[in-house]
Design a protein around this motif. Structure first.
Motif, PDB file in Angstrom:
ATOM      1  N   VAL A 183      13.486  35.692  47.649  1.00  0.00           N
ATOM      2  CA  VAL A 183      14.796  36.230  47.275  1.00  0.00           C
ATOM      3  C   VAL A 183      15.691  35.138  46.657  1.00  0.00           C
ATOM      4  CG1 VAL A 183      14.820  38.166  48.880  1.00  0.00           C
ATOM      5  CG2 VAL A 183      15.591  35.929  49.683  1.00  0.00           C
ATOM      6  N   VAL A 189      18.534  35.928  44.179  1.00  0.00           N
ATOM      7  CA  VAL A 189      18.863  37.366  44.167  1.00  0.00           C
ATOM      8  C   VAL A 189      20.316  37.522  44.636  1.00  0.00           C
ATOM      9  CG1 VAL A 189      18.368  39.620  45.211  1.00  0.00           C
ATOM     10  CG2 VAL A 189      16.482  38.116  44.545  1.00  0.00           C
ATOM     11  N   ASP A 202      22.510  42.265  42.330  1.00  0.00           N
ATOM     12  CA  ASP A 202      21.232  42.948  42.056  1.00  0.00           C
ATOM     13  C   ASP A 202      20.988  44.082  43.044  1.00  0.00           C
ATOM     14  OD1 ASP A 202      20.514  41.087  39.966  1.00  0.00           O
ATOM     15  OD2 ASP A 202      20.292  39.625  41.580  1.00  0.00           O
ATOM     16  N   GLY A 244      19.924  49.831  45.091  1.00  0.00           N
ATOM     17  CA  GLY A 244      19.693  49.171  43.795  1.00  0.00           C
ATOM     18  C   GLY A 244      20.271  49.961  42.643  1.00  0.00           C
ATOM     19  N   GLY A 302      15.840  50.747  39.743  1.00  0.00           N
ATOM     20  CA  GLY A 302      15.688  49.377  40.251  1.00  0.00           C
ATOM     21  C   GLY A 302      14.873  49.329  41.537  1.00  0.00           C
ATOM     22  N   THR A 345      13.217  45.839  42.643  1.00  0.00           N
ATOM     23  CA  THR A 345      14.059  44.856  43.339  1.00  0.00           C
ATOM     24  C   THR A 345      14.360  45.313  44.769  1.00  0.00           C
ATOM     25  OG1 THR A 345      15.069  44.505  41.194  1.00  0.00           O
ATOM     26  CG2 THR A 345      16.154  43.472  43.052  1.00  0.00           C
ATOM     27  N   GLN A 393      11.296  44.752  46.825  1.00  0.00           N
ATOM     28  CA  GLN A 393      10.996  43.327  47.022  1.00  0.00           C
ATOM     29  C   GLN A 393      11.905  42.712  48.087  1.00  0.00           C
ATOM     30  OE1 GLN A 393      11.380  41.856  43.037  1.00  0.00           O
ATOM     31  NE2 GLN A 393       9.442  42.789  42.432  1.00  0.00           N
ATOM     32  N   VAL A 394      13.207  43.009  47.993  1.00  0.00           N
ATOM     33  CA  VAL A 394      14.144  42.449  48.983  1.00  0.00           C
ATOM     34  C   VAL A 394      13.807  43.001  50.373  1.00  0.00           C
ATOM     35  CG1 VAL A 394      16.578  42.298  49.678  1.00  0.00           C
ATOM     36  CG2 VAL A 394      15.967  42.103  47.257  1.00  0.00           C
TER      37      VAL A 394
END
Lengths: 486, 97
Positions: free
Chosen positions: A253, A256, A393, A454, A458, A461, A464-465
């Motif tokens: 991250v 981010v 983000d 997001g 998105g 992202t 992923q987070v």
């Protein structure tokens, strides 16, 4: 220990276990636990075993899909050809659709094994799943508490390991809030990312199908499988997410930008606030940059949501007249009388309340003051999200202002229950994606969910987070004992 | 804004619903609270909503419509398989005058 999709897929391929054996293990667990938990309202064991046999044939080949032979569940508002789909309403009690919803059609083509249909609030209207005509599902982590709603059965089935994953639907938080209450992962995709064809409509400009699972990776795998444009849903979009979201999760991250808006934390249970703040600090220690933002439209999002959702519901539920499908009153004096009696007998109180509110805000003399104004404010909320996502983000917030309610909790009335949707409804209004991941427990051992929001499309992202947090936070919940011993 | 029982009855008629006297009593009280909640949209925007400029429903785009082609539909027997007592026609009780 609950098995994850990649691990089960590996074991199915190494012949350590067959799809039929795996399915039987889940059936056995459902037979044992479902009479108490009431997570499933229709069981489809015969078709599950047939699907598992076919999956075993397919698994002999090298290119069987990842989801082939994995047992799963569907919320009871997702159409399944020839199998009961009732929205947990008396009005659809014997309804059997004659086609599959696109999301289910896609999973079926990959060899998914459907164990049954899960309990939910009637027509997805509620925050506890207690408005189901089959009675409430119970929270597997503590059966004195609700599962949340409306996808409560889908969350309970995954939590209790009575399904590896499930699909739910989210109009104002109906995937994320029960995921939070039961301590599982729930993803509400971008509006249009998943086809709504075959999802029985509640609020058509807000509804979206998404996965509930025991890990972010599993949710990503299922989202990969169900996403995509569909000719039969004109609001669906064939967005190019790249090859596979599940394979791109292993990113850190660093750099981010995480937005934190104080409005999301107003009036939140302090235990929840503390856990979310800890989670944000963990991400910050790992290189994420925290941006403190304002989101003034948050409070107004709630009445806007209820006006728009109920307006759309009053129109969508106009089709239940007892003529073409569903319950029909047995005695009546005219066609009009038959329709009124059918709807009175068929719908529960909460559904009637929302149809009435929707009728009110659309009626002559009130349309401009409520519905039109709500649509205008919706634009303002969209602009606020656009402005926020120029500065960050992802936005991090609690999923719900509280942990699971005790069973039969009514508060001071319907409006108090509506207020508990405050953190989730803005996401549906703007059509952006959001995930709920477990981030701890309260003093009673009830799970707490963190929401990661997001920008439109998105999901990469957001996932992923969420995956990074899940991997670095370690164990945030106590183990659930029970379910399929796999 | 208090809503009267007569208004609730009128709304119920529009919504093809009806309520018993006892239900009507309870419902009217609940509905008052719900309308008060819906009314908060009128208080929440400073300077009123006139300042909000609609940019149109951006969820729906009409630029990319598919061609209007006839596509196969489901067979009528299958579609009508959920009709109670369907026998090639819809059967309903004769209306009583």
């Amino acid at each position: 220990m609950k098995a994850r999709i990649p691990e089960l897929a590996k074991r199915l391929r190494s012949r350590e276990i067959s799809a039929v054996e795996l399915t039987k293990a889940y059936i056995e667990a459902i037979e044992k636990l479902n009479p108490t938990l009431n997570a499933y309202v229709h069981l489809t064991f015969d078709t599950a075993l047939e699907a598992a046999e076919q999956a075993d044939q397919r698994l002999k080949e090298d290119d069987a899909p990842l989801l082939c032979g994995i047992p799963m569940a569907l919320k009871d508002n997702i159409c399944t050809d020839g199998l009961p789909t009732t929205c947990c309403s008396r009005i659809l009690k014997d309804f059997r659709p004659y086609y599959d919803a696109t999301a289910w059609e896609k999973l079926k083509a990959l060899g998914a094994v459907l164990l049954g249909k899960t309990n939910m609030d009637e027509f997805a209207m509620g925050s506890t799943s207690e408005t189901s005509c089959y009675g409430a599902p119970l929270n597997p982590r503590n059966t004195n508490y609700v599962t949340g709603g409306s996808s409560g059965g889908s969350a309970a089935a995954v939590c209790a390991n009575l399904a590896v994953y499930s699909l739910g639907s989210d109009t104002g938080g109906s995937i994320r809030q029960p995921a939070s209450f039961c301590g599982v992962v729930g993803l509400k995709p971008t509006y249009g990312a998943v086809s709504r064809y075959g999802l029985i409509a509640y609020g058509s400009s807000l509804d979206q199908i998404g996965p509930l699972a025991n890990s972010v990776k599993d949710a990503a795998i299922v989202f990969d499988a169900i996403k995509g444009g569909d000719k039969r849903d004109q609001t669906s979009v064939d967005y190019d997410y790249g090859s596979s979201l599940a394979e791109c999760l292993d990113r850190d991250v660093k750099g981010v930008r995480i937005g934190v808006a104080e409005e999301f934390f107003d009036g939140i249970n302090p235990e929840i606030k503390a856990k979310i703040e800890d989670a944000i600090k963990l991400l910050e220690r790992n290189g994420a940059v925290v941006e403190n933002l304002r989101f003034p439209a948050l409070k107004i999002a709630l009445p806007v949501y209820y006006i728009i959702a109920c307006a759309e519901a009053s129109s969508n539920l106009g089709r239940y007249d007892g003529i073409r499908y569903g319950h029909r009153a047995s005695s009546y004096t005219s066609i009009d009388d038959m329709i009124v009696k059918t709807r009175n007998e068929g719908f529960g109180d909460e559904v009637k309340r929302r149809i009435m509110l929707g009728t009110y805000v659309l009626s002559s003399g009130y349309y401009d003051a409520y519905y039109k104004k709500a649509c205008l404010i919706r634009e303002e909320i969209n602009r606020e999200f656009d402005a926020v996502f120029e500065k960050c983000d992802v936005l991090i917030a609690p999923t719900a202002p509280n942990t699971a309610f005790p069973l039969n909790y009514r508060g001071s009335g319907p409006v108090e229950m509506y207020l508990s949707d405050i953190c989730t409804v803005p996401v549906n209004i703007a059509g952006v994606p959001a995930i709920s991941v477990p981030c701890g427990e309260d003093a009673r051992g009830l799970p707490i969910g963190m929401q990661i929001i997001g920008r439109r499309f998105g999901e990469a992202t957001v996932l992923q987070v969420a995956h990074f947090y899940e991997q670095s936070a370690g164990k945030v919940l106590g183990d659930y004992e029970g379910g399929a011993g796999i | 804004m208090a809503i009267s029982k007569t208004e609730i009855e009128k709304l119920a008629k529009l919504a093809r619903l009806s309520f018993s006297d006892e239900e009507l009593e309870r419902f009217t009280a609940e509905f008052d609270e719900i309308i008060a909640f819906a009314d908060t949209i009128n208080q929440s925007i400073e300077g009123g909503t006139d300042q909000i400029r609609s940019v149109g429903a951006r969820m729906v785009s009409f630029d990319d419509l598919r061609p209007d082609e006839v596509m196969p539909s489901l067979p009528s027997e299958k579609i009508l398989s959920n009709v109670e007592g369907y026998n090639g026609f819809f059967s309903l009780e004769r209306s009583k005058k």
